[in-house]
Design an enzyme around this catalytic site. Structure first.
Site, mmCIF file in Angstrom:
data_model
loop_
_atom_site.group_PDB
_atom_site.id
_atom_site.type_symbol
_atom_site.label_atom_id
_atom_site.label_comp_id
_atom_site.label_asym_id
_atom_site.label_seq_id
_atom_site.Cartn_x
_atom_site.Cartn_y
_atom_site.Cartn_z
ATOM 1 N N GLY A 89 50.473 12.848 44.768
ATOM 2 C CA GLY A 89 51.099 11.549 44.561
ATOM 3 C C GLY A 89 52.146 11.560 43.467
ATOM 4 O O GLY A 89 52.939 10.634 43.353
ATOM 5 N N LYS A 90 52.125 12.604 42.616
ATOM 6 C CA LYS A 90 53.088 12.750 41.521
ATOM 7 C C LYS A 90 53.184 11.465 40.702
ATOM 8 O O LYS A 90 54.270 11.007 40.342
ATOM 9 C CB LYS A 90 54.456 13.175 42.056
ATOM 10 C CG LYS A 90 54.416 14.500 42.816
ATOM 11 C CD LYS A 90 55.775 14.870 43.367
ATOM 12 C CE LYS A 90 55.731 16.203 44.109
ATOM 13 N NZ LYS A 90 54.925 16.142 45.365
ATOM 14 N N ARG A 91 52.038 10.894 40.366
ATOM 15 C CA ARG A 91 52.010 9.647 39.624
ATOM 16 C C ARG A 91 52.299 9.873 38.150
ATOM 17 O O ARG A 91 52.002 10.928 37.591
ATOM 18 C CB ARG A 91 50.644 8.966 39.778
ATOM 19 C CG ARG A 91 50.331 8.488 41.201
ATOM 20 C CD ARG A 91 51.416 7.535 41.696
ATOM 21 N NE ARG A 91 51.000 6.779 42.869
ATOM 22 C CZ ARG A 91 51.330 7.057 44.126
ATOM 23 N NH1 ARG A 91 52.064 8.108 44.384
ATOM 24 N NH2 ARG A 91 50.920 6.301 45.122
#
Length: 271
Positions: A89-91
């Protein structure tokens, strides 16, 4: 059992370093029901060759509420198969928003045991993710040097190395063990840098995206692995799920081939 332990144990037992990415693209299917069924079929069929599974959140979020339900089904099926789930998700955000992301994607039925995160709002923004992962036996994978061609715009000039040093510092906070709950994303498309990042982050699991469709080659990845051929996961998504359209047996063949190619690069054998 922590995520790091589960992945490493599966690597040793099954002789696989492959992370199977599941990125279901709606335009490849008749409708969302076919998307769901095919994604679950690929998951089940390729599980024997996978150390973990990596759903890319964007493709599920693009389907709205139905996509989140499909994601829950994928996570539940993976757990039944004994496959650790790493959500891509590369949050990354600040304060309470970061905590909400961490709670949303590292806890609950739709969540993974691990999550990719971005450090580029500042290292303190990683704290809620790291603490949540540790509390639940999970993991985070910090973006260090990504697989896309444009990564050098922001990740060059020593920035990736600086992030790697921070990852190593976070790993050192944990009791001594083989691998920590904080890992790193280093693209399989940067084989010349893998030995350096392995040395900078000796206790971090390395996620190597870009195997196959993005140009990463298994034979080039040995430098990312620690002693015994563990400590890294090479990820292939399109090259497995859509190896030949919607042919599930082609996906199985691709996963089998990627597994064997990785093992050959390391001079080890699969099960």
């Amino acid at each position: 059992m922590t995520f790091a332990y589960a992945v490493t144990d599966r690597t040793r037992r099954l002789g696989t370093r492959l992370c199977v990415g599941l990125d279901p693209r709606l335009d490849a299917y008749r409708d969302s029901d076919q998307l769901r069924d095919h994604t679950l079929d690929v998951l089940e069929a390729t599980a024997p060759y996978a150390a973990c599974v990596k759903p890319q959140l964007a493709f599920y979020e693009a389907l709205g509420l139905q996509g989140l339900k499909i994601l829950e089904d994928v996570c539940a099926a993976a757990r039944t198969l004994g496959l650790p789930v790493l959500l891509d998700g590369k949050r990354g955000d600040i304060g309470s928003t970061a905590l909400a992301y961490a709670q949303g994607w590292l806890t609950g039925r739709h969540a993974g045991a691990a999550l990719t995160i971005s450090p580029f709002l500042g290292f303190e923004t990683m704290t809620p993710f790291v603490e949540t992962a540790r509390a639940h036996g999970g993991a985070v994978f910090v973006l260090v040097k990504t697989s896309n061609p444009g990564q050098g715009d922001l990740q060059g000039s020593g920035v990736s190395e600086r992030v790697a040093v921070e990852v190593a510092r976070l790993c050192a906070q944990e009791p001594q063990g083989e691998y920590a709950s904080v890992g790193a994303v280093v693209g399989a498309t940067h084989p010349q840098d893998l030995t350096l990042f392995r040395a900078l982050m000796p206790r971090a699991l390395l996620l190597l995206p870009g195997l196959g469709a993005q140009g990463g080659v298994a034979a080039d990845l040995a430098g990312a692995f620690g002693p015994g051929g563990v400590g890294a996961l090479a990820s292939a998504s399109r090259g497995v799920q859509y190896a030949n359209g919607l042919d599930v047996q082609a996906s199985v063949h691709a996963a089998h081939t990627f597994r064997d190619d990785l093992n050959a690069a390391l001079g080890v054998t699969g099960r």
